[in-house]
Design an enzyme around this catalytic site. Structure first.
Site, short mmCIF file in Angstrom:
data_model
loop_
_atom_site.label_atom_id
_atom_site.label_comp_id
_atom_site.label_asym_id
_atom_site.label_seq_id
_atom_site.Cartn_x
_atom_site.Cartn_y
_atom_site.Cartn_z
N HIS A 39 1.08 -1.57 -0.16
CA HIS A 39 -0.03 0.05 -0.19
C HIS A 39 1.01 1.22 0.00
O HIS A 39 1.64 1.41 0.58
CB HIS A 39 -0.61 -0.36 1.34
CG HIS A 39 -1.82 0.92 1.97
ND1 HIS A 39 -2.76 1.42 0.47
CD2 HIS A 39 -1.77 1.88 1.99
CE1 HIS A 39 -3.10 2.62 0.84
NE2 HIS A 39 -2.63 3.20 2.28
N THR B 13 4.49 3.95 -3.99
CA THR B 13 5.73 3.80 -4.08
C THR B 13 6.71 2.90 -3.41
O THR B 13 6.49 3.02 -2.16
CB THR B 13 6.29 5.57 -4.16
OG1 THR B 13 6.30 5.96 -3.15
CG2 THR B 13 5.56 5.90 -5.77
N ARG B 14 7.68 2.14 -3.96
CA ARG B 14 8.92 1.79 -3.13
C ARG B 14 9.98 1.62 -3.92
O ARG B 14 9.78 2.45 -5.15
CB ARG B 14 8.61 0.29 -3.29
CG ARG B 14 7.44 -0.49 -2.42
CD ARG B 14 7.41 -0.18 -1.04
NE ARG B 14 6.32 -0.42 -0.36
CZ ARG B 14 4.79 0.45 -0.29
NH1 ARG B 14 4.10 1.70 -0.53
NH2 ARG B 14 3.83 -0.21 0.77
N LYS C 276 7.24 12.40 0.55
CA LYS C 276 6.71 11.43 1.20
C LYS C 276 8.17 10.71 1.97
O LYS C 276 8.78 10.74 1.89
CB LYS C 276 6.33 9.81 -0.27
CG LYS C 276 5.97 8.78 0.78
CD LYS C 276 5.55 7.75 0.18
CE LYS C 276 5.22 6.59 0.30
NZ LYS C 276 5.29 5.58 -0.39
N HIS D 55 11.73 2.84 8.82
CA HIS D 55 11.51 1.79 9.23
C HIS D 55 11.32 1.27 10.27
O HIS D 55 11.42 -0.06 10.16
CB HIS D 55 13.19 1.75 7.61
CG HIS D 55 13.35 -0.29 7.81
ND1 HIS D 55 12.59 -0.90 6.91
CD2 HIS D 55 14.44 -0.79 8.09
CE1 HIS D 55 12.80 -1.93 6.82
NE2 HIS D 55 14.01 -1.95 7.91
N CYS E 297 0.92 0.78 7.28
CA CYS E 297 0.27 -0.09 6.17
C CYS E 297 1.45 -1.52 7.16
O CYS E 297 1.24 -0.49 7.93
CB CYS E 297 1.43 -0.30 5.22
SG CYS E 297 2.94 0.26 5.20
N LYS F 150 10.38 -4.46 -3.45
CA LYS F 150 11.69 -3.90 -5.24
C LYS F 150 11.60 -5.70 -5.33
O LYS F 150 12.42 -5.54 -6.72
CB LYS F 150 12.38 -3.67 -4.85
CG LYS F 150 13.43 -3.89 -3.73
CD LYS F 150 15.00 -4.08 -2.60
CE LYS F 150 14.31 -2.00 -1.97
NZ LYS F 150 13.54 -2.85 -0.50
#
Length: 375
Positions: free
Chosen positions: A44, A47-48, A263, A267, A312, A345
């Site tokens: 969700h 972008t990644r 954004k 992490h 997420c 990724k």
């Protein structure tokens, strides 16, 4: 209805697996509790980042490079722009494992990498304010994946290949009878197949427990947000995606793409959750905003005003490495889980690996670091 393969969980890894399995001619059904792409999983948020010189360890680099190749292939086949070549800057103290792994993996695999001191970083990207004791490792060939559009592309192509996708359908029972026969029950239907893929993100633990496999998978709540940028300092045509390992935590983010705003997410950290229960929305915990704003004040002071945020899930393993393997007792069951917040990724190549494991029982990719046996 009988199929060659059932895929439970049609998110990042599962949808890619469905594409590769259906492309190989296998009759495939994908079953998901929601309608992917959706806002209930780890994919969700639009972008990644895809990085090649990998701070989490050199053993990831060949997979990252293959994943990039497969994303490029998906762009060509689907006709969609899925990858933005923004470059990626990795920032931190020079002697940390994260930065040293990036530098060493770039040397081992001859990857393009520019190592910049704080003065060089601040001059090149005026939107960044690095302290003197940090360095930046800039990867010019890395960038940003449009994660939800990637899943949509794999979904469309899988369906063109003949795959069936069953949405909004929860699996309530899994039975593996032998190495050639599997039965899956949902609330409404029963499906049978020769083989099974389980790639259900935060729900993998409860599903795999039906197969007497209790893995240390820990779903956690994560947040990220977009911030207004008053000028072009953070525009994706000029500004890279980024990963910062600071003394306060590990942060990542994206340039403003088509005016969306900068954004940013953190992490590390996060609270354990039950994925079947409602997750607190963004802003319901005070640290959702204060943590990100403190980062911006220190390192990106020209993006301050919060636009909106989202939540997420990460599904963590104890060592934060993936699980990609077959079931210890059932060679016709392939498993992908525990991607610990850095998996998207790789989903193109993981989908290929899952297809390989089902079709031939082996893969050319080195997945030994991701074995179930380590637990």
């Amino acid at each position: 209805m009988h199929y060659d393969v059932i895929v439970i969980g049609a998110g990042s890894m599962g949808m890619a697996a469905g594409y590769f399995l259906s492309k190989s001619g296998k009759s495939t059904v994908l079953i998901d509790s929601f309608n992917p792409p959706h806002n209930k999983g780890s994919h969700h948020g639009e972008t990644r980042i895809i990085r090649h010189a990998y701070g989490e360890g050199e053993n990831y680099v060949p997979l990252a490079l293959k994943a990039q190749e497969l994303w490029n292939d998906l762009e060509k086949v689907s006709g969609k722009q899925l990858f933005l070549p923004t470059g990626v800057i990795n920032v931190g103290y020079e002697k940390t494992d994260f930065i040293q792994n990036i530098i060493s993996s770039s040397k081992t695999y001859s990857l393009p990498l520019e190592i910049l001191d704080s003065i060089e970083v601040n001059k090149r990207w005026p939107g960044i304010n690095l302290p003197n004791n940090y360095i930046g490792c800039y990867e010019p060939t890395s960038g940003v994946l449009k994660c939800e559009e990637c899943i949509e592309a794999y979904r469309e192509l899988a369906e063109q290949n003949g795959a069936t996708i069953i949405t909004n359908s929860k699996v309530i029972e899994i039975m593996v009878h032998d190495d050639k026969r599997v039965t899956i029950k949902t609330e409404d239907h029963t499906f049978s197949a020769n083989a099974l893929v389980v790639s259900a993100g935060a729900w993998s633990g409860s599903l795999l427990s039906m197969l007497d496999l209790n893995l240390p998978l820990n779903p956690i709540r994560k947040t990220f947000a977009w911030f207004d940028t008053k000028d072009d300092l953070y525009d994706h045509k000029e500004f890279p995606a980024f990963s910062f390992e600071t003394s306060h935590g590990h942060y990542y983010g994206f340039p403003s793409i088509d005016g969306s705003g900068l954004k940013l997410g953190r992490h590390d950290g996060g609270d354990t959750i039950d994925p079947d229960e409602a997750i607190l929305g963004f802003g319901e915990l005070e640290e959702d905003t204060t943590d990100l704003k403190q980062f911006l004040q220190h390192y990106m002071p020209f993006a301050q005003e919060l636009k909106f945020g989202k939540t997420c899930m990460y599904t963590m393993t104890p060592d934060e490495d993936f699980i990609i393997d077959t079931h210890p007792n059932y060679p016709n069951v392939a498993i992908a889980s525990g991607f610990s917040g850095h998996g998207f990724k790789f989903s193109s190549v993981v989908g290929q690996i899952l297809s390989d494991l089902i079709i031939s029982g082996k893969t050319e990719h080195n997945i030994s670091p991701f074995s179930i046996n380590r637990f």
